[in-house]
Design a protein around this motif. Structure first.
Motif, short mmCIF file in Angstrom:
data_model
loop_
_atom_site.label_atom_id
_atom_site.label_comp_id
_atom_site.label_asym_id
_atom_site.label_seq_id
_atom_site.Cartn_x
_atom_site.Cartn_y
_atom_site.Cartn_z
N LEU A 55 1.00 -1.37 0.10
CA LEU A 55 0.08 -0.09 -0.07
C LEU A 55 1.00 1.33 0.03
O LEU A 55 0.57 2.27 -0.53
CB LEU A 55 -1.00 0.05 1.17
N THR A 56 1.85 1.07 0.77
CA THR A 56 2.93 2.37 0.70
C THR A 56 4.34 1.42 0.42
O THR A 56 5.23 1.05 1.21
CB THR A 56 3.05 3.10 2.02
N PRO A 57 4.23 1.20 -0.96
CA PRO A 57 5.62 0.58 -1.23
C PRO A 57 7.25 1.26 -0.57
O PRO A 57 7.27 2.38 -0.88
CB PRO A 57 5.78 0.60 -2.69
N PRO A 58 7.99 0.45 -0.44
CA PRO A 58 9.23 0.97 0.05
C PRO A 58 10.18 1.42 -1.06
O PRO A 58 9.94 0.71 -2.13
CB PRO A 58 10.18 -0.26 0.67
N ARG A 59 10.82 2.61 -0.65
CA ARG A 59 11.55 2.91 -1.99
C ARG A 59 12.81 2.26 -2.15
O ARG A 59 13.56 2.46 -3.12
CB ARG A 59 11.99 4.55 -1.49
N ALA A 71 8.89 -6.32 -3.77
CA ALA A 71 9.09 -5.03 -3.34
C ALA A 71 8.24 -3.77 -4.20
O ALA A 71 8.08 -2.77 -3.55
CB ALA A 71 10.67 -4.86 -3.56
N SER A 72 8.00 -4.11 -5.59
CA SER A 72 7.37 -3.04 -6.07
C SER A 72 6.01 -3.85 -6.65
O SER A 72 5.32 -3.19 -7.74
CB SER A 72 8.06 -2.39 -7.03
N ALA A 73 5.53 -4.81 -5.92
CA ALA A 73 4.29 -5.41 -6.46
C ALA A 73 2.92 -4.80 -5.98
O ALA A 73 3.06 -4.07 -4.92
CB ALA A 73 4.16 -6.77 -5.99
N ARG A 74 1.77 -4.50 -7.14
CA ARG A 74 0.54 -4.16 -6.40
C ARG A 74 0.02 -4.76 -5.08
O ARG A 74 0.27 -6.03 -5.15
CB ARG A 74 -0.32 -4.18 -7.44
N PRO A 75 -0.71 -3.97 -4.50
CA PRO A 75 -1.34 -4.78 -3.29
C PRO A 75 -2.19 -5.78 -3.43
O PRO A 75 -2.08 -7.02 -2.79
CB PRO A 75 -2.33 -3.53 -2.81
N ASP A 76 -2.85 -6.00 -4.59
CA ASP A 76 -3.75 -7.08 -5.09
C ASP A 76 -2.94 -8.40 -5.21
O ASP A 76 -3.34 -9.65 -4.95
CB ASP A 76 -4.70 -6.73 -6.04
#
Lengths: 233, 292
Positions: A55-59, A71-76
């Motif tokens: 929901l708030t992806p890590p940078r 690491a950059s996957a969508r929440p669903d």
């Protein structure tokens, strides 16, 4: 990485806009284990959960869920990989009935709606009520039930008993224990250290976006200065 | 029954038919507004495009039903493409961007229409077996196509109700309007839901244009009139509320139709007076979030 690891996060740096909230957090969640996540307000507990959920992806940093890079996957996509969420405030859809809240979430597996209603008999009497019409305790049961019918391998529960009457809170702790017994891993955020220590395999304490303690409840109990400094107890 | 009663009933049928048609267009506008937060000024253009598709395909095939069978899926597809290429970049943006892009789209669609089919007014023939009027008295009758139109609109409205209230997609739509993140963490691809809702809105507006084509003729700028009255409908009903859009459309149908008969000097004004009255009574509209 062993195949018993569900979530493996390393060096997570998460920002809200320009504000740097997580400063390189490592966290591992293994199959069937219950982890208590503690820390004062604003130390990054909710942000950590939101980072794990996409929901708030890590940078920066790595996040592997069920062995895959997320690491950059969508929440669903993270949800379908087996991570369920019970957010602070419960996130019940008020415009949907209790039944619809469950139906929308349901995915095939051992936890069907009947089993959830068996676990929470009070919900069975409220099936046709609107999600906004039931009590706070019932909403929390529904939020946990809704997480269970997705048949997850782990559930992240934020502020498990916040704002609930002591009797209802006791029901929720019993449920957390039942989830653990059912083999589903959990990360639980709450203020009640005693209740958390009773159900948790491990305790993680955050301060200013960093992990300042990670160990068993017994190890934490042996270090009162950590409890005092980071939890104010 | 006297001629006066029959005349009244005819006006009532006209009002219902207008209201239902308006609802088909407004339902998409309110869904797109309520769920994705997008002010879509180009929504009237979809109505216009639908009418022109009906004209082109009815001309080609000689059959309005065949034209509908081609044009409805085509407009749904058009909605999917438009969402993917343009609209999905507007979510969460300031309304100014949305207004600029969608106003630009109106100009582009009108220009394309002008290039492809020209600026003449066209008619679409009523399907042959409905091309008659039902005699009611010695002098009054009612066109069968208009009755069929109302019946089709009612059927579509019922289907839309079932879709939103009874299916999992409908639940996701209602849930997504309230809490997008929570829907995502249940494993549902909200982007796909948005794409489907947008395409559904486009198809509904276009379908309304197709159905209306035989009754109103097809002309340049026909989308703009519809757009304004659609916004009035959505505001009266409460932004995002399908139920509200239905009630708002019916009210406008009644006020506009009977206004034109009994107070023709004010007829252009009455729907706006209705809107003002509703907003004084309920600032968020009949079923708006604040009034819920």
């Amino acid at each position: 990485m062993s195949d018993t690891t569900l979530i493996e996060a390393a060096g997570l740096h998460t920002y809200y806009g320009a504000s740097h909230v997580l400063h390189g957090i490592d966290l591992t969640l293994r199959r069937s284990e219950t982890v208590a996540l503690l820390g004062r307000n604003g130390m990054g507990k909710t942000t950590l959960l939101r980072s794990l959920l996409g929901l708030t992806p890590p940078r920066r940093g790595s996040l592997r869920i069920a062995g895959r890079d997320m690491a950059s996957a969508r929440p669903d996509r993270i949800a379908r990989a087996g991570v369920a969420y019970v957010p602070e405030g419960r996130g019940i859809f008020p415009t949907l009935s209790v039944r619809e809240n469950l139906l929308l979430a349901a995915r095939p597996g051992a936890w069907n709606i009947e089993r959830v209603l068996g676990t929470f008999p009070r919900l069975a009497q409220r099936l046709d009520h609107g999600g906004g019409q039931i009590s706070g305790g019932e909403q929390q049961m529904l939020a946990i039930g809704r997480a269970l019918v997705t048949n997850p391998s782990c559930i992240l529960i934020d502020e498990a008993t916040e704002g609930l009457a002591p009797l209802i809170a006791r029901d929720i702790w019993a449920t957390v224990a039942a989830i653990r017994a059912a083999g589903i891993a959990t990360i639980v955020v709450d203020r009640n250290l005693a209740a958390l220590s009773a159900v948790a395999d491990r305790v993680v304490i955050l301060a200013k976006g960093l992990t300042v303690f990670a160990g068993t409840p017994a190890e934490l109990a042996a270090q009162p200065e950590i409890k005092h400094r980071h939890l104010g107890i | 029954m006297t001629d006066g009663t029959i005349f009244f009933l005819i006006q009532l049928l006209n009002a219902v038919q207008y209201g239902l048609l308006l609802f088909l267009v407004a339902s998409g506008l309110t869904l797109i507004f309520g769920i994705m937060g997008i002010i879509n000024l180009a929504h009237g253009s979809f109505y216009m495009i639908g009418a022109y598709l009906a004209f082109v395909f009815a001309d080609m095939t000689g059959n309005l039903w065949l034209a509908l069978a081609i044009a409805v899926p085509l407009s749904f597809l058009f909605g999917l493409v438009l969402e993917t290429l343009l609209f999905r970049f507007l979510y969460g943006r300031d309304h100014l961007y949305q207004v600029l892009l969608t106003y630009g789209l109106i100009l582009i669609f009108e220009e394309l229409r002008s290039l492809i089919v020209g600026n003449d007014v066209h008619g679409v023939p009523v399907p042959h077996f409905l091309d008659f009027s039902i005699p009611l008295t010695a002098t009054l009758s009612y066109p069968a196509y208009r009755l069929a139109l109302s019946a089709i609109c009612l059927a579509v409205t019922a289907l839309l109700y079932l879709l939103i209230q009874k299916t999992k997609l409908g639940m996701a739509i209602r849930a997504g309007a309230f809490n997008r993140e929570m829907v995502q963490t249940l494993g549902i691809d909200i982007g796909l839901i948005y794409r489907l809702v947008f395409a559904l809105g486009v198809a509904l507006a276009a379908f309304a244009g197709m159905l209306a084509a035989p009754t109103t003729s097809v002309f340049p700028g026909m989308g703009n009139q519809v757009l304004i009255i659609c916004f009035v409908t959505v505001v009266i009903g409460g932004i995002g509320s399908i139920k509200g859009a239905f009630l708002g459309a019916m009210l406008i149908g009644l006020v506009d139709t009977f206004g034109a008969v009994y107070a023709p000097q004010f007829s252009g004004l009455l729907v706006y007076a209705l809107m003002a009255a509703v907003l004084i009574w309920r600032p968020a509209g009949l079923f708006g979030a604040a009034a819920r």
